[in-house]
Design a protein around this motif. Structure first.
Motif, PDB file in Angstrom:
ATOM      1  N   VAL A 183      -5.022   5.976   1.451  1.00 35.12           N
ATOM      2  CA  VAL A 183      -4.548   5.033   0.437  1.00 35.12           C
ATOM      3  C   VAL A 183      -5.315   5.184  -0.869  1.00 35.12           C
ATOM      4  O   VAL A 183      -5.223   4.341  -1.750  1.00 35.12           O
ATOM      5  CB  VAL A 183      -4.636   3.563   0.939  1.00 35.12           C
ATOM      6  N   ARG A 229      -9.095   5.650   3.595  1.00 34.86           N
ATOM      7  CA  ARG A 229      -8.060   5.197   4.528  1.00 34.86           C
ATOM      8  C   ARG A 229      -8.112   3.680   4.647  1.00 34.86           C
ATOM      9  O   ARG A 229      -9.191   3.088   4.616  1.00 34.86           O
ATOM     10  CB  ARG A 229      -8.257   5.844   5.892  1.00 34.86           C
ATOM     11  N   LEU A 239       3.710  -1.122   4.042  1.00 34.94           N
ATOM     12  CA  LEU A 239       3.205   0.245   3.936  1.00 34.94           C
ATOM     13  C   LEU A 239       4.344   1.141   3.475  1.00 34.94           C
ATOM     14  O   LEU A 239       5.397   1.202   4.113  1.00 34.94           O
ATOM     15  CB  LEU A 239       2.670   0.732   5.279  1.00 34.94           C
ATOM     16  N   THR A 250       0.713   4.928   1.121  1.00 29.64           N
ATOM     17  CA  THR A 250      -0.145   5.638   2.062  1.00 29.64           C
ATOM     18  C   THR A 250       0.506   6.957   2.467  1.00 29.64           C
ATOM     19  O   THR A 250       1.718   7.126   2.354  1.00 29.64           O
ATOM     20  CB  THR A 250      -0.450   4.772   3.301  1.00 29.64           C
ATOM     21  N   GLU A 296       0.845  -1.201   0.000  1.00 28.54           N
ATOM     22  CA  GLU A 296       0.000   0.000   0.000  1.00 28.54           C
ATOM     23  C   GLU A 296       0.875   1.244   0.000  1.00 28.54           C
ATOM     24  O   GLU A 296       1.798   1.355   0.806  1.00 28.54           O
ATOM     25  CB  GLU A 296      -0.890   0.057   1.252  1.00 28.54           C
ATOM     26  N   GLY A 335      -2.717   8.179   6.691  1.00 29.81           N
ATOM     27  CA  GLY A 335      -3.371   6.915   6.383  1.00 29.81           C
ATOM     28  C   GLY A 335      -4.183   6.841   5.111  1.00 29.81           C
ATOM     29  O   GLY A 335      -4.871   5.854   4.870  1.00 29.81           O
TER      30      GLY A 335
END
Length: 182
Positions: A16, A150, A138, A10, A8, A14
């Motif tokens: 995405v 998020r 992440l 991000t 992800e 938070g």
């Protein structure tokens, strides 16, 4: 036995959502190598329907000359988790539709091997809730957007994780790797 490895992009807050904001930070060699290592072990790609529908037109015509990741995305079998998409193969070659069934997904990673997930926030939330994510990668960009989709929205269940690794990339991105909490 395979693993489900999620990737992800991000923000620090938070988000995405469609990560067009990553363009401001470039795609340096160390980021490319990190993602390449992640995709290098994958025997299949697991995507939610919406991400699949965004990826298909973007990747299906892309060549290795345009992007070194193109062969991975085009040649690797894609498993699309959807209750509404009937014929994924007609959208993007090497694609098949699977429903969301915990036992089926466990069997898939055992039969196929490592599965790579990119984006697919709704799918990833479900995979996390069902204990199916083995590695959550992440890539945290040093920007806050204040709004957007998020991975862990307000009201989401508590999700304990264990830190497996952390790296600082040359563009200021933090690569954090989490696994299931012991």
């Amino acid at each position: 036995m395979g693993a489900i490895k999620v990737h992800e992009f991000t923000t620090v807050d938070g988000v995405v959502d469609v990560p067009m904001w990553t363009a401001d930070y470039g795609f340096p060699d160390d980021l490319s190598a990190t993602i390449g290592a992640l995709t290098g072990s994958a025997k299949g790609i697991l995507l939610g329907r919406r991400t699949f529908e965004m990826f298909a037109p973007a990747w299906s015509t892309r060549t290795v000359e345009q992007d070194p990741g193109a062969p991975f995305f085009n040649d690797t079998t894609k498993y699309v988790v959807s209750a509404t998409l009937d014929d994924a193969e007609s959208v993007w070659r090497n694609s098949t539709t699977v429903g969301y069934d915990v036992d089926r997904l466990r069997a898939l990673k055992d039969d196929v091997g490592d599965l790579y997930v990119s984006g697919s926030a709704t799918l990833v939330r479900a995979l996390l809730a069902d204990g199916l994510v083995d590695e959550l990668h992440l890539f945290v960009y040093p920007v806050a957007l204040g709004t957007g989709i998020r991975l862990f929205p307000d009201g989401a269940p508590r999700t304990p994780l264990a830190l497996l690794g952390a790296d600082r990339l040359s563009n200021g991105v933090a690569h954090l790797v989490y696994g299931p909490a012991a």
